[in-house]
Design a protein around this motif. Structure first.
Motif, mmCIF file in Angstrom:
data_model
loop_
_atom_site.group_PDB
_atom_site.id
_atom_site.type_symbol
_atom_site.label_atom_id
_atom_site.label_comp_id
_atom_site.label_asym_id
_atom_site.label_seq_id
_atom_site.Cartn_x
_atom_site.Cartn_y
_atom_site.Cartn_z
ATOM 1 N N ARG A 97 0.851 -1.182 0.000
ATOM 2 C CA ARG A 97 0.000 0.000 0.000
ATOM 3 C C ARG A 97 0.890 1.236 0.000
ATOM 4 O O ARG A 97 1.823 1.355 0.801
ATOM 5 C CB ARG A 97 -0.906 -0.008 1.235
ATOM 6 C CG ARG A 97 -1.778 1.207 1.401
ATOM 7 C CD ARG A 97 -3.195 0.948 0.976
ATOM 8 N NE ARG A 97 -4.026 2.137 1.160
ATOM 9 C CZ ARG A 97 -4.993 2.239 2.058
ATOM 10 N NH1 ARG A 97 -5.280 1.225 2.850
ATOM 11 N NH2 ARG A 97 -5.703 3.348 2.137
ATOM 12 N N TRP A 103 -1.825 1.007 -4.499
ATOM 13 C CA TRP A 103 -0.813 0.002 -4.218
ATOM 14 C C TRP A 103 0.279 0.097 -5.266
ATOM 15 O O TRP A 103 0.010 0.365 -6.444
ATOM 16 C CB TRP A 103 -1.418 -1.404 -4.246
ATOM 17 C CG TRP A 103 -2.447 -1.570 -3.199
ATOM 18 C CD1 TRP A 103 -2.264 -2.039 -1.933
ATOM 19 C CD2 TRP A 103 -3.828 -1.225 -3.302
ATOM 20 N NE1 TRP A 103 -3.450 -1.998 -1.243
ATOM 21 C CE2 TRP A 103 -4.434 -1.510 -2.065
ATOM 22 C CE3 TRP A 103 -4.625 -0.696 -4.312
ATOM 23 C CZ2 TRP A 103 -5.776 -1.297 -1.821
ATOM 24 C CZ3 TRP A 103 -5.966 -0.472 -4.081
ATOM 25 C CH2 TRP A 103 -6.531 -0.775 -2.834
ATOM 26 N N ARG A 139 -2.782 -9.924 -9.697
ATOM 27 C CA ARG A 139 -2.562 -9.823 -8.247
ATOM 28 C C ARG A 139 -2.856 -8.414 -7.739
ATOM 29 O O ARG A 139 -3.412 -8.246 -6.648
ATOM 30 C CB ARG A 139 -1.148 -10.255 -7.896
ATOM 31 C CG ARG A 139 -0.948 -11.741 -8.131
ATOM 32 C CD ARG A 139 0.434 -12.191 -7.781
ATOM 33 N NE ARG A 139 0.633 -13.563 -8.219
ATOM 34 C CZ ARG A 139 1.790 -14.172 -8.243
ATOM 35 N NH1 ARG A 139 2.869 -13.542 -7.836
ATOM 36 N NH2 ARG A 139 1.891 -15.410 -8.660
ATOM 37 N N ALA A 160 -6.613 -8.198 -7.586
ATOM 38 C CA ALA A 160 -7.137 -8.903 -6.409
ATOM 39 C C ALA A 160 -6.924 -8.091 -5.135
ATOM 40 O O ALA A 160 -7.804 -8.031 -4.271
ATOM 41 C CB ALA A 160 -6.485 -10.281 -6.292
ATOM 42 N N THR A 161 -5.777 -7.445 -5.029
ATOM 43 C CA THR A 161 -5.492 -6.613 -3.853
ATOM 44 C C THR A 161 -6.481 -5.448 -3.765
ATOM 45 O O THR A 161 -7.047 -5.180 -2.696
ATOM 46 C CB THR A 161 -4.044 -6.095 -3.925
ATOM 47 O OG1 THR A 161 -3.154 -7.214 -3.942
ATOM 48 C CG2 THR A 161 -3.715 -5.200 -2.742
ATOM 49 N N GLN A 166 -9.440 -5.240 -5.240
ATOM 50 C CA GLN A 166 -10.784 -5.772 -5.030
ATOM 51 C C GLN A 166 -10.997 -6.145 -3.566
ATOM 52 O O GLN A 166 -12.050 -5.840 -2.988
ATOM 53 C CB GLN A 166 -11.000 -6.992 -5.933
ATOM 54 C CG GLN A 166 -12.338 -7.646 -5.736
ATOM 55 C CD GLN A 166 -12.494 -8.848 -6.637
ATOM 56 O OE1 GLN A 166 -13.318 -8.822 -7.509
ATOM 57 N NE2 GLN A 166 -11.696 -9.890 -6.431
ATOM 58 N N ASP A 167 -10.024 -6.800 -2.957
ATOM 59 C CA ASP A 167 -10.151 -7.160 -1.543
ATOM 60 C C ASP A 167 -10.357 -5.912 -0.689
ATOM 61 O O ASP A 167 -11.163 -5.915 0.250
ATOM 62 C CB ASP A 167 -8.913 -7.917 -1.065
ATOM 63 C CG ASP A 167 -8.827 -9.326 -1.627
ATOM 64 O OD1 ASP A 167 -9.815 -9.817 -2.211
ATOM 65 O OD2 ASP A 167 -7.745 -9.941 -1.495
ATOM 66 N N TRP A 168 -9.631 -4.842 -0.998
ATOM 67 C CA TRP A 168 -9.781 -3.605 -0.241
ATOM 68 C C TRP A 168 -11.176 -3.011 -0.464
ATOM 69 O O TRP A 168 -11.826 -2.584 0.494
ATOM 70 C CB TRP A 168 -8.691 -2.612 -0.629
ATOM 71 C CG TRP A 168 -8.767 -1.332 0.133
ATOM 72 C CD1 TRP A 168 -8.268 -1.088 1.383
ATOM 73 C CD2 TRP A 168 -9.388 -0.113 -0.285
ATOM 74 N NE1 TRP A 168 -8.538 0.206 1.762
ATOM 75 C CE2 TRP A 168 -9.227 0.825 0.749
ATOM 76 C CE3 TRP A 168 -10.070 0.267 -1.442
ATOM 77 C CZ2 TRP A 168 -9.724 2.121 0.663
ATOM 78 C CZ3 TRP A 168 -10.564 1.555 -1.533
ATOM 79 C CH2 TRP A 168 -10.380 2.464 -0.476
ATOM 80 N N LEU A 178 -13.851 -4.529 -1.087
ATOM 81 C CA LEU A 178 -14.873 -5.383 -0.471
ATOM 82 C C LEU A 178 -14.599 -5.650 1.009
ATOM 83 O O LEU A 178 -15.244 -6.505 1.610
ATOM 84 C CB LEU A 178 -14.963 -6.710 -1.235
ATOM 85 C CG LEU A 178 -15.356 -6.590 -2.707
ATOM 86 C CD1 LEU A 178 -15.283 -7.938 -3.392
ATOM 87 C CD2 LEU A 178 -16.721 -5.946 -2.863
ATOM 88 N N ARG A 179 -13.707 -4.878 1.608
ATOM 89 C CA ARG A 179 -13.287 -5.134 2.991
ATOM 90 C C ARG A 179 -14.434 -5.037 3.988
ATOM 91 O O ARG A 179 -14.401 -5.684 5.043
ATOM 92 C CB ARG A 179 -12.162 -4.178 3.391
ATOM 93 C CG ARG A 179 -12.594 -2.720 3.480
ATOM 94 C CD ARG A 179 -11.414 -1.766 3.461
ATOM 95 N NE ARG A 179 -11.809 -0.375 3.569
ATOM 96 C CZ ARG A 179 -12.319 0.353 2.579
ATOM 97 N NH1 ARG A 179 -12.509 -0.180 1.393
ATOM 98 N NH2 ARG A 179 -12.644 1.620 2.772
ATOM 99 N N HIS A 181 -13.837 -11.655 -14.446
ATOM 100 C CA HIS A 181 -14.089 -11.356 -13.034
ATOM 101 C C HIS A 181 -15.518 -10.876 -12.793
ATOM 102 O O HIS A 181 -15.816 -10.302 -11.744
ATOM 103 C CB HIS A 181 -13.071 -10.324 -12.537
ATOM 104 C CG HIS A 181 -11.681 -10.883 -12.462
ATOM 105 N ND1 HIS A 181 -11.245 -11.656 -11.414
ATOM 106 C CD2 HIS A 181 -10.650 -10.832 -13.335
ATOM 107 C CE1 HIS A 181 -9.992 -12.028 -11.633
ATOM 108 N NE2 HIS A 181 -9.615 -11.549 -12.790
#
Length: 174
Positions: free
Chosen positions: A9, A64, A112, A115-116, A118-120, A122-123, A147
Protein backbone atom coordinates in the motif's frame (compact mmCIF):
# COMPACT_ATOMS: atom_id res chain seq x y z
CA UNK A 1 14.96 -8.47 -12.34
CA UNK A 2 15.97 -10.99 -9.76
CA UNK A 3 13.72 -10.71 -6.72
CA UNK A 4 10.05 -11.59 -6.48
CA UNK A 5 7.80 -8.54 -6.99
CA UNK A 6 5.95 -7.29 -3.92
CA UNK A 7 2.71 -5.35 -3.59
CA UNK A 8 2.44 -2.74 -0.87
CA UNK A 9 0.00 0.00 0.00
CA UNK A 10 1.38 3.38 -1.01
CA UNK A 11 1.66 6.24 1.47
CA UNK A 12 1.77 10.01 0.89
CA UNK A 13 5.56 9.71 0.93
CA UNK A 14 5.28 7.67 -2.28
CA UNK A 15 3.82 10.54 -4.34
CA UNK A 16 7.21 11.17 -5.96
CA UNK A 17 7.38 7.52 -7.06
CA UNK A 18 3.74 7.20 -8.10
CA UNK A 19 3.69 10.36 -10.23
CA UNK A 20 6.30 9.33 -12.85
CA UNK A 21 5.16 5.69 -12.78
CA UNK A 22 1.55 6.69 -13.50
CA UNK A 23 2.67 9.00 -16.30
CA UNK A 24 4.91 6.32 -17.82
CA UNK A 25 2.33 3.54 -17.71
CA UNK A 26 -0.40 5.79 -19.13
CA UNK A 27 1.93 6.90 -21.92
CA UNK A 28 3.02 3.34 -22.72
CA UNK A 29 -0.60 2.23 -22.93
CA UNK A 30 -2.36 5.20 -24.50
CA UNK A 31 0.21 7.81 -25.52
CA UNK A 32 -0.09 6.97 -29.22
CA UNK A 33 -3.71 8.16 -29.20
CA UNK A 34 -3.04 11.83 -28.51
CA UNK A 35 -1.25 14.84 -29.95
CA UNK A 36 1.96 15.38 -27.94
CA UNK A 37 0.87 18.71 -26.42
CA UNK A 38 -2.47 17.26 -25.27
CA UNK A 39 -0.75 14.25 -23.75
CA UNK A 40 1.83 16.36 -21.91
CA UNK A 41 -0.83 18.72 -20.52
CA UNK A 42 -2.92 15.75 -19.35
CA UNK A 43 0.04 14.07 -17.66
CA UNK A 44 1.15 17.30 -15.99
CA UNK A 45 -2.30 17.82 -14.51
CA UNK A 46 -3.50 14.28 -13.79
CA UNK A 47 -0.26 12.79 -12.49
CA UNK A 48 1.37 15.76 -10.77
CA UNK A 49 3.18 14.84 -7.56
CA UNK A 50 0.94 17.03 -5.41
CA UNK A 51 -2.21 15.56 -6.96
CA UNK A 52 -0.91 12.07 -6.20
CA UNK A 53 -0.14 13.12 -2.63
CA UNK A 54 -3.74 14.35 -2.17
CA UNK A 55 -5.07 11.00 -3.40
CA UNK A 56 -2.66 9.09 -1.17
CA UNK A 57 -3.75 11.13 1.87
CA UNK A 58 -7.48 10.70 1.23
CA UNK A 59 -9.05 8.14 3.60
CA UNK A 60 -11.54 6.89 0.98
CA UNK A 61 -8.89 6.02 -1.62
CA UNK A 62 -6.10 3.48 -1.73
CA UNK A 63 -3.15 2.98 -4.07
CA UNK A 64 -0.81 0.00 -4.22
CA UNK A 65 2.64 -0.17 -5.73
CA UNK A 66 4.08 -3.25 -7.37
CA UNK A 67 7.81 -3.20 -6.71
CA UNK A 68 10.68 -5.41 -7.77
CA UNK A 69 14.24 -4.95 -6.55
CA UNK A 70 13.34 -1.52 -5.15
CA UNK A 71 11.80 -0.28 -8.42
CA UNK A 72 8.10 0.53 -8.83
CA UNK A 73 6.85 -1.42 -11.86
CA UNK A 74 3.07 -1.18 -11.50
CA UNK A 75 0.23 0.32 -9.54
CA UNK A 76 -3.47 0.09 -8.82
CA UNK A 77 -5.86 2.63 -7.35
CA UNK A 78 -9.37 2.28 -5.95
CA UNK A 79 -11.98 4.39 -4.24
CA UNK A 80 -15.58 5.58 -4.39
CA UNK A 81 -17.16 5.30 -7.82
CA UNK A 82 -17.00 8.50 -9.82
CA UNK A 83 -18.13 7.17 -13.19
CA UNK A 84 -20.95 9.02 -14.98
CA UNK A 85 -23.66 6.36 -14.82
CA UNK A 86 -27.17 6.92 -13.42
CA UNK A 87 -27.08 3.68 -11.40
CA UNK A 88 -23.97 4.57 -9.40
CA UNK A 89 -25.03 4.63 -5.75
CA UNK A 90 -23.35 5.91 -2.59
CA UNK A 91 -21.07 3.18 -1.29
CA UNK A 92 -20.24 1.75 -4.72
CA UNK A 93 -16.54 1.21 -5.36
CA UNK A 94 -14.38 1.73 -8.41
CA UNK A 95 -11.11 0.33 -9.64
CA UNK A 96 -9.64 3.57 -10.92
CA UNK A 97 -6.25 2.45 -12.25
CA UNK A 98 -4.48 -0.82 -12.93
CA UNK A 99 -1.16 -0.64 -14.77
CA UNK A 100 2.05 -2.62 -15.03
CA UNK A 101 5.02 -1.40 -17.06
CA UNK A 102 4.95 -3.02 -20.49
CA UNK A 103 8.34 -4.65 -19.99
CA UNK A 104 7.01 -6.37 -16.84
CA UNK A 105 3.61 -7.53 -18.10
CA UNK A 106 2.40 -11.11 -18.56
CA UNK A 107 3.71 -12.34 -15.22
CA UNK A 108 0.32 -12.44 -13.50
CA UNK A 109 1.04 -9.32 -11.47
CA UNK A 110 -1.80 -7.29 -12.97
CA UNK A 111 -4.16 -9.95 -11.67
CA UNK A 112 -2.56 -9.82 -8.25
CA UNK A 113 -2.84 -6.03 -8.16
CA UNK A 114 -6.50 -6.36 -9.18
CA UNK A 115 -7.14 -8.90 -6.41
CA UNK A 116 -5.49 -6.61 -3.85
CA UNK A 117 -7.64 -3.64 -4.90
CA UNK A 118 -10.78 -5.77 -5.03
CA UNK A 119 -10.15 -7.16 -1.54
CA UNK A 120 -9.78 -3.61 -0.24
CA UNK A 121 -12.95 -2.46 -2.01
CA UNK A 122 -14.87 -5.38 -0.47
CA UNK A 123 -13.29 -5.13 2.99
CA UNK A 124 -16.61 -4.11 4.60
CA UNK A 125 -18.68 -6.66 2.68
CA UNK A 126 -20.25 -6.99 -0.74
CA UNK A 127 -20.89 -3.90 -2.81
CA UNK A 128 -21.28 -3.00 -6.45
CA UNK A 129 -17.97 -2.41 -8.21
CA UNK A 130 -17.34 -0.32 -11.32
CA UNK A 131 -14.53 0.08 -13.84
CA UNK A 132 -14.02 2.43 -16.76
CA UNK A 133 -12.08 0.92 -19.66
CA UNK A 134 -11.13 2.19 -23.11
CA UNK A 135 -13.50 0.77 -25.72
CA UNK A 136 -10.58 -0.57 -27.78
CA UNK A 137 -8.73 -2.21 -24.88
CA UNK A 138 -10.00 -5.70 -25.65
CA UNK A 139 -7.52 -7.47 -23.38
CA UNK A 140 -8.64 -5.48 -20.35
CA UNK A 141 -12.28 -6.06 -21.25
CA UNK A 142 -11.72 -9.83 -21.40
CA UNK A 143 -9.85 -9.71 -18.08
CA UNK A 144 -12.66 -7.85 -16.33
CA UNK A 145 -15.33 -10.06 -17.92
CA UNK A 146 -13.59 -13.09 -16.40
CA UNK A 147 -14.09 -11.36 -13.03
CA UNK A 148 -17.83 -10.85 -13.58
CA UNK A 149 -17.89 -7.29 -14.93
CA UNK A 150 -20.38 -6.45 -17.68
CA UNK A 151 -20.64 -3.47 -20.03
CA UNK A 152 -23.48 -1.23 -18.80
CA UNK A 153 -22.71 2.17 -20.31
CA UNK A 154 -20.40 4.45 -22.23
CA UNK A 155 -18.81 7.85 -21.69
CA UNK A 156 -16.15 10.13 -23.10
CA UNK A 157 -12.80 10.53 -21.38
CA UNK A 158 -11.11 13.80 -22.39
CA UNK A 159 -7.38 14.04 -23.00
CA UNK A 160 -6.94 17.52 -24.42
CA UNK A 161 -8.87 17.76 -27.67
CA UNK A 162 -9.35 13.99 -27.93
CA UNK A 163 -12.42 12.33 -26.45
CA UNK A 164 -11.86 8.62 -25.86
CA UNK A 165 -14.85 6.30 -26.11
CA UNK A 166 -14.86 4.46 -22.78
CA UNK A 167 -16.98 1.58 -21.56
CA UNK A 168 -18.46 1.52 -18.07
CA UNK A 169 -18.28 -1.94 -16.55
CA UNK A 170 -20.17 -3.05 -13.43
CA UNK A 171 -20.28 -6.08 -11.19
CA UNK A 172 -23.25 -6.24 -8.86
CA UNK A 173 -22.73 -6.89 -5.17
CA UNK A 174 -22.96 -10.58 -4.42
Amino acid sequence: MGGEPLIRRATPDDAGVLSPLAAQTFTETFGHLYPADDLQAFLAESYAIERQRVILQHPDYAVWLLEQDGEAIGHAAAGPCGLPHPDVAPGDGELKRLYVLQARQNGGWGGRLFATAQDWLLRDGPRTLWIGVWSQNLGAQRFYARHGFVHVGDYEFPVGRVRDHEFILRREAC
